[in-house]
Structures are given as structure tokens and as C-alpha cells.
Design an enzyme around this catalytic site. Structure first.
Site, PDB file in Angstrom:
ATOM      1  N   TYR A  55       0.842  -1.207   0.000  1.00  0.00           N
ATOM      2  CA  TYR A  55       0.000   0.000   0.000  1.00  0.00           C
ATOM      3  C   TYR A  55       0.874   1.252   0.000  1.00  0.00           C
ATOM      4  O   TYR A  55       1.804   1.361   0.792  1.00  0.00           O
ATOM      5  CB  TYR A  55      -0.912   0.036   1.232  1.00  0.00           C
ATOM      6  CG  TYR A  55      -2.361  -0.137   0.836  1.00  0.00           C
ATOM      7  CD1 TYR A  55      -2.995   0.837   0.070  1.00  0.00           C
ATOM      8  CD2 TYR A  55      -3.072  -1.277   1.172  1.00  0.00           C
ATOM      9  CE1 TYR A  55      -4.299   0.668  -0.346  1.00  0.00           C
ATOM     10  CE2 TYR A  55      -4.381  -1.449   0.762  1.00  0.00           C
ATOM     11  CZ  TYR A  55      -4.990  -0.466   0.001  1.00  0.00           C
ATOM     12  OH  TYR A  55      -6.264  -0.637  -0.410  1.00  0.00           O
ATOM     13  N   GLU A  57      -0.565   4.773  -0.708  1.00  0.00           N
ATOM     14  CA  GLU A  57      -1.382   5.957  -1.017  1.00  0.00           C
ATOM     15  C   GLU A  57      -0.568   7.229  -0.799  1.00  0.00           C
ATOM     16  O   GLU A  57       0.229   7.314   0.139  1.00  0.00           O
ATOM     17  CB  GLU A  57      -2.630   5.986  -0.120  1.00  0.00           C
ATOM     18  CG  GLU A  57      -3.699   5.010  -0.592  1.00  0.00           C
ATOM     19  CD  GLU A  57      -4.883   4.935   0.364  1.00  0.00           C
ATOM     20  OE1 GLU A  57      -4.831   5.519   1.465  1.00  0.00           O
ATOM     21  OE2 GLU A  57      -5.862   4.262  -0.009  1.00  0.00           O
ATOM     22  N   ASP A 211      -5.499  13.287 -25.473  1.00  0.00           N
ATOM     23  CA  ASP A 211      -5.489  11.896 -25.017  1.00  0.00           C
ATOM     24  C   ASP A 211      -4.718  11.120 -26.079  1.00  0.00           C
ATOM     25  O   ASP A 211      -5.241  10.831 -27.153  1.00  0.00           O
ATOM     26  CB  ASP A 211      -6.935  11.401 -24.891  1.00  0.00           C
ATOM     27  CG  ASP A 211      -7.010   9.922 -24.528  1.00  0.00           C
ATOM     28  OD1 ASP A 211      -5.961   9.249 -24.526  1.00  0.00           O
ATOM     29  OD2 ASP A 211      -8.135   9.445 -24.261  1.00  0.00           O
ATOM     30  N   THR A 237      -2.505   5.891 -22.223  1.00  0.00           N
ATOM     31  CA  THR A 237      -2.315   4.546 -21.681  1.00  0.00           C
ATOM     32  C   THR A 237      -0.828   4.241 -21.797  1.00  0.00           C
ATOM     33  O   THR A 237      -0.092   4.917 -22.514  1.00  0.00           O
ATOM     34  CB  THR A 237      -3.075   3.486 -22.496  1.00  0.00           C
ATOM     35  OG1 THR A 237      -2.560   3.499 -23.837  1.00  0.00           O
ATOM     36  CG2 THR A 237      -4.568   3.761 -22.530  1.00  0.00           C
ATOM     37  N   LYS A 240      -0.367   0.500 -25.125  1.00  0.00           N
ATOM     38  CA  LYS A 240      -0.639   0.416 -26.565  1.00  0.00           C
ATOM     39  C   LYS A 240       0.698   0.573 -27.313  1.00  0.00           C
ATOM     40  O   LYS A 240       1.570  -0.258 -27.120  1.00  0.00           O
ATOM     41  CB  LYS A 240      -1.713   1.434 -26.935  1.00  0.00           C
ATOM     42  CG  LYS A 240      -3.041   1.115 -26.206  1.00  0.00           C
ATOM     43  CD  LYS A 240      -4.180   2.063 -26.534  1.00  0.00           C
ATOM     44  CE  LYS A 240      -5.413   1.700 -25.698  1.00  0.00           C
ATOM     45  NZ  LYS A 240      -6.529   2.660 -25.907  1.00  0.00           N
ATOM     46  N   ARG A 246      -0.421  -2.758 -18.794  1.00  0.00           N
ATOM     47  CA  ARG A 246      -1.729  -2.113 -18.860  1.00  0.00           C
ATOM     48  C   ARG A 246      -1.779  -1.019 -17.791  1.00  0.00           C
ATOM     49  O   ARG A 246      -1.637  -1.318 -16.598  1.00  0.00           O
ATOM     50  CB  ARG A 246      -2.801  -3.178 -18.589  1.00  0.00           C
ATOM     51  CG  ARG A 246      -4.229  -2.761 -18.830  1.00  0.00           C
ATOM     52  CD  ARG A 246      -5.082  -3.995 -19.059  1.00  0.00           C
ATOM     53  NE  ARG A 246      -4.615  -4.639 -20.278  1.00  0.00           N
ATOM     54  CZ  ARG A 246      -4.944  -4.246 -21.515  1.00  0.00           C
ATOM     55  NH1 ARG A 246      -5.778  -3.251 -21.690  1.00  0.00           N
ATOM     56  NH2 ARG A 246      -4.441  -4.865 -22.560  1.00  0.00           N
TER      57      ARG A 246
HETATM   58  C1  LIG Z   1      -7.665   2.932 -25.115  1.00  0.00           C
HETATM   59  C2  LIG Z   1      -8.084   4.327 -24.915  1.00  0.00           C
HETATM   60  C3  LIG Z   1      -8.479   4.795 -23.652  1.00  0.00           C
HETATM   61  C4  LIG Z   1      -8.759   3.899 -22.482  1.00  0.00           C
HETATM   62  O1  LIG Z   1      -7.764   3.126 -22.026  1.00  0.00           O
HETATM   63  P1  LIG Z   1      -8.089   1.906 -21.037  1.00  0.00           P
HETATM   64  O2  LIG Z   1      -6.722   1.550 -20.583  1.00  0.00           O
HETATM   65  O3  LIG Z   1      -8.756   0.866 -21.873  1.00  0.00           O
HETATM   66  O4  LIG Z   1      -8.953   2.387 -19.958  1.00  0.00           O
HETATM   67  C5  LIG Z   1      -8.748   6.143 -23.511  1.00  0.00           C
HETATM   68  N1  LIG Z   1      -8.645   6.985 -24.545  1.00  0.00           N
HETATM   69  C6  LIG Z   1      -8.311   6.566 -25.781  1.00  0.00           C
HETATM   70  C7  LIG Z   1      -8.222   7.558 -26.892  1.00  0.00           C
HETATM   71  C8  LIG Z   1      -8.032   5.216 -26.015  1.00  0.00           C
HETATM   72  O5  LIG Z   1      -7.748   4.798 -27.242  1.00  0.00           O
END
Ligand SMILES: *Cc1c(COP(=O)(O)O)cnc(C)c1O
Length: 436
Positions: A55, A57, A211, A237, A240, A246
């Protein structure tokens, strides 16, 4: 104590068996889902570690729990590496702005929820790309907290050329005076023009958030423009194109970091996943190596080659091609739907996902598009020649979607290709979180 990997196989053959089967699926099927990749054994080892027990936090040196000295070291390494990766530099190598980072978001959706909490009050207006045009659920879908807690307005792609309609972005911004403009997408094959978004944001006094969940690895590898210094805040993220565990990550101009940090904890999360933060640190370390720039360049070259061959074979692509790691095959003029194509390609050992296309006429469960991407196959070491060959196999299957013989032939060829470009070697332990 036994090695954790042998402990798992002995104690729980049901879970272990499914994990083995998933490893084999990853080894022998061709992964073209644009949001997936293969994390390195080092990243997986960190993710499958005893740090899951801790933990922590709060932030390093300001924790609500004792015993945090080692996880503090890990989180500080992750933070420093993320800043080094994403701080934009000028021609002489000098930093163009001072960014702070928070490496604790559990995933991309949590990063976005915390970012919105940091930038907006309940009921505030924001702009985002429509889900059906490549946006994400967390950019204001009515079924997501972003659409329930705030007031979203959506811009679209132009139907004639599949590009972001900046005239519409500007009109919506002037009309609704949003607090935040969000750019970034899950299914947009073209480069994002952050400077134009910023111009519009400045005109209406909005904050600009990018994003970069999909393109983070391309930004880190220097083959897509950095969203900083144009953006006030950037989420991503880490699993990817960035090829880590993840997870999620928020970066922002320094003056916003206090709000960002408290929006992550205690705003939206409790204890951080320290094992995943360790794995993020390892992945960021990998992404800082020159070899990652080579990887990112190859991802883009492979996508360009695949797109070109698909079009030579008579398939249409949204926007007529790609600038990044993904493309959208447009089947709206075809008898075969996105769903049919996903099933037929799946039966041939090629994993893709159906996707809506701009001007979609089929239902979201059927769709007229297929999204394909090159991050995973590039990690396997495949290049331009393999990308063109895969495009041919995709065209063969879509051209004869009901033909079992074609599927069977392609499946054989795909398996042969995957065996020629192996991942995770013969030692399942290295890929199932247990070392050799
Ligand atoms: C994949 C994605 C997310 C979300 O990611 P998670 O890890 O699945 O929660 C948010 N924004 C965009 C543009 C994405 O492609």
C-alpha cells in the site's frame, strides 16, 4: 518458497492452463488490434512481482503508509523517465516547457476521469471527437461518467476526406464556450494538429487536453509531433504503442499538477498499483533507448506499406491512408460488414476489431469498418515485406469471406509467418510472469 510460476501451475491448473493457452494464442495468431502490443519479459516480470503487496497511497516521500522507501524509489524512477520521454525539446535540445507527471492512473479511462476532475467542475462543458468518428467512450459518451458528470459536445470528421473538421471544432467552441477541448482518438489514422487545436482553445479561453492513448509510443519514438507545449494536459495509456504494462499516465504543465495529483488520489483512486508502476518504469526505460525510435519508425513504415497494398487490392481506407500505426478499412460499399470481416479474419488467424466509419449506415454492433494496426507485428520483428503480404492475406479473406478453403489456406500461412517471427521464445515462464 517455490518460484511463483511453478507455484501457480501446481496450485491452480485451471487458471494456469488458460494462461498457457492465451500465451499460445498470442504466439501463433497475428495480432492486428491497433491498441494491443507485446510487453517485454522484463516488463511482465515487474508486473508479476511482490510489489503488488504494498500500500502506498500518496506520492513519494508523502505517503499515508510506512515501509514505502523502495516503492518510492520505483515511482521516482518512473516519474523521471516519463518526464524525460515526453518533455518537448527545441532544436538545441532545451526543454520547451516544464511538465509534471502522475504515473498512478490504473488505466487510460482512470487517467481521463482524473484529468476531467482536475480541469472541470460538475456540469462544465467540453468538446471531444464523436465516438462513431474515432473518439473514445471516455470523451463524453452518455454511458460513461464523462457524459454523465459533465456536458459534452462532439465534433466530427469531414465525410469527404476523413479528416478532423476544424471548422466544426471552431464553431462548436465559439457557440458553447467549453472549459476543455479534448483531442485524441482511438481510431483516427492521421496526425493530430495540436497547434490548430490550441489556437481554437485560446480563442475561447478553454484548456487543451490531448489523449494520446494510441500514439504515445509514436510520440516517445519521435515519429509523431509531441502534444506539448501546445497542450495544457496530456493523458495516455502505457500498454498500446508505448508497449508497457496495462496502465495510465497523466502529464501536465507544472501549474496544473497539484490539481492533477489530488484528482488521482484521493479524487478517483485509492492505493496505486506499485507492481504496475514498476513495470511502467521498465517500459519507459525501454522507450528511452535508441532502439525504440527504430521501433516507432518501423511501426509507421509498416502501416504505410500495409495501407498502400490494401488500396492496390481495391479496398478503401478512411481518409485514403494513414500517418500513424493504424488504418480503417471502409466496407460501406461492400456486401461484407465489419462484423463479417472480423469473424472471417478471426477464423483465418488474424485478430482485428470491427469499427464504425464516418457516415456509418450499419448498426454499431455490425459496422462498416475494420480497424487494423501494426504495433504488435512490428514488435515481433516483421517489416515492410511482411506487412504487404499480410495486406494481401486480409484482402484474400475479405474478398471471399464465406470461403472456408481461403480461410484455411490463409490460416496456414499466418501460422507459418508467426512461427518465423516468434515472441516470448519457448520458455513460457518468461511470458507468464515467472522468469525462465
Ligand atoms: C484505449 C483508450 C483509452 C482507455 O484506455 P483503457 O486503458 O482501456 O482504460 C482512452 N482513450 C483513448 C483515446 C483510447 O484509445
Amino acid at each position: 518458497m517455490d518460484h511463483p510460476f511453478s507455484a501457480l501451475s501446481a496450485q491452480d491448473p485451471a487458471v494456469y492452463g488458460a494462461m498457457r493457452a492465451e500465451l499460445h494464442r498470442q504466439q501463433l495468431e497475428l495480432e492486428l488490434i491497433a491498441s494491443e502490443n507485446y510487453a517485454s519479459p522484463a516488463v511482465i516480470a515487474a508486473a508479476g512481482s511482490v510489489l503488488t503487496n504494498k500500500y502506498a497511497e500518496g506520492l513519494p516521500a508523502r505517503r499515508y503508509y510506512g515501509g514505502c522507501e523502495y516503492v518510492d524509489t520505483v515511482e521516482n524512477i518512473a516519474r523521471k523517465r516519463a518526464r524525460d520521454l515526453f518533455t518537448p525539446v527545441g532544436p538545441d535540445g532545451e526543454p520547451l516547457c516544464d511538465i509534471g507527471v502522475n504515473v498512478q492512473p490504473h488505466a487510460g479511462a482512470q487517467a481521463n476521469a482524473a484529468a476531467f476532475l482536475a480541469l472541470m467542475d460538475g456540469g462544465d462543458r467540453f468538446l471531444g471527437l464523436a465516438l462513431s468518428h474515432g473518439g473514445h467512450l471516455t470523451h463524453g459518451s452518455p454511458v460513461n461518467s464523462s457524459g454523465k458528470l459533465y456536458q459534452p459536445f462532439h465534433y466530427h470528421l469531414r465525410e469527404d476526406d476523413g479528416r478532423i473538421d476544424f471548422d466544426q471544432v471552431r464553431d462548436l467552441a465559439r457557440e458553447h464556450r467549453p472549459r476543455v477541448i479534448v483531442c485524441g482518438a482511438s481510431a483516427y489514422p492521421r496526425a493530430l494538429d495540436f497547434a490548430t487545436f490550441r489556437e481554437i482553445a485560446d480563442e475561447v479561453d478553454a484548456l487543451l487536453m490531448a489523449d494520446i492513448a494510441h500514439i504515445a509510443g509514436l510520440v516517445a519514438g519521435g515519429v509523431h509531433e509531441n502534444p506539448f507545449p501546445h497542450c495544457h494536459l496530456v493523458t495516455t495509456t502505457t500498454h498500446k504503442t508505448l508497449r508497457g504494462p496495462r496502465g495510465g499516465l497523466i502529464m501536465a504543465q507544472r501549474d496544473l499538477m497539484k490539481d492533477v495529483n489530488s484528482a488521482v488520489f484521493p479524487g478517483t483512486q485509492g492505493g496505486p498499483l506499485m507492481h504496475i508502476i514498476a513495470a511502467k518504469a521498465v517500459a519507459f526505460g525501454e522507450a528511452l533507448q535508441p532502439s525504440f525510435q527504430t521501433y516507432a519508425r518501423q511501426v509507421v513504415d509498416n502501416a504505410a506499406a500495409m495501407a498502400e497494398r490494401l488500396m492496390e487490392r481495391g479496398l478503401s481506407l478512411v481518409s485514403g491512408g494513414t500517418d500513424n500505426h493504424l488504418m480503417l478499412i471502409d466496407l460501406s460499399e461492400h456486401d461484407v460488414s465489419g462484423k463479417d470481416a472480423e469473424i472471417a479474419l478471426g477464423a483465418a488467424g488474424i485478430t482485428v476489431n470491427k469499427n464504425t466509419v464516418p457516415g456509418e449506415r450499419r448498426s454499431p454492433m455490425v459496422t462498416s469498418g475494420v480497424r487494423v494496426g501494426t504495433p504488435a507485428l512490428t514488435t515481433r520483428g516483421m517489416g515492410v515485406a511482411e506487412s504487404r503480404r499480410i495486406a494481401d492475406l486480409i484482402a484474400d479473406v475479405i474478398g471471399a469471406a464465406q470461403d472456408e478453403a481461403v480461410r484455411a489456406r490463409v490460416k496456414g500461412e499466418i501460422e507459418e509467418l508467426c512461427r518465423a517471427f516468434p515472441i516470448y521464445g519457448d520458455s513460457p515462464g518468461s511470458a507468464l510472469g515467472g522468469g525462465a
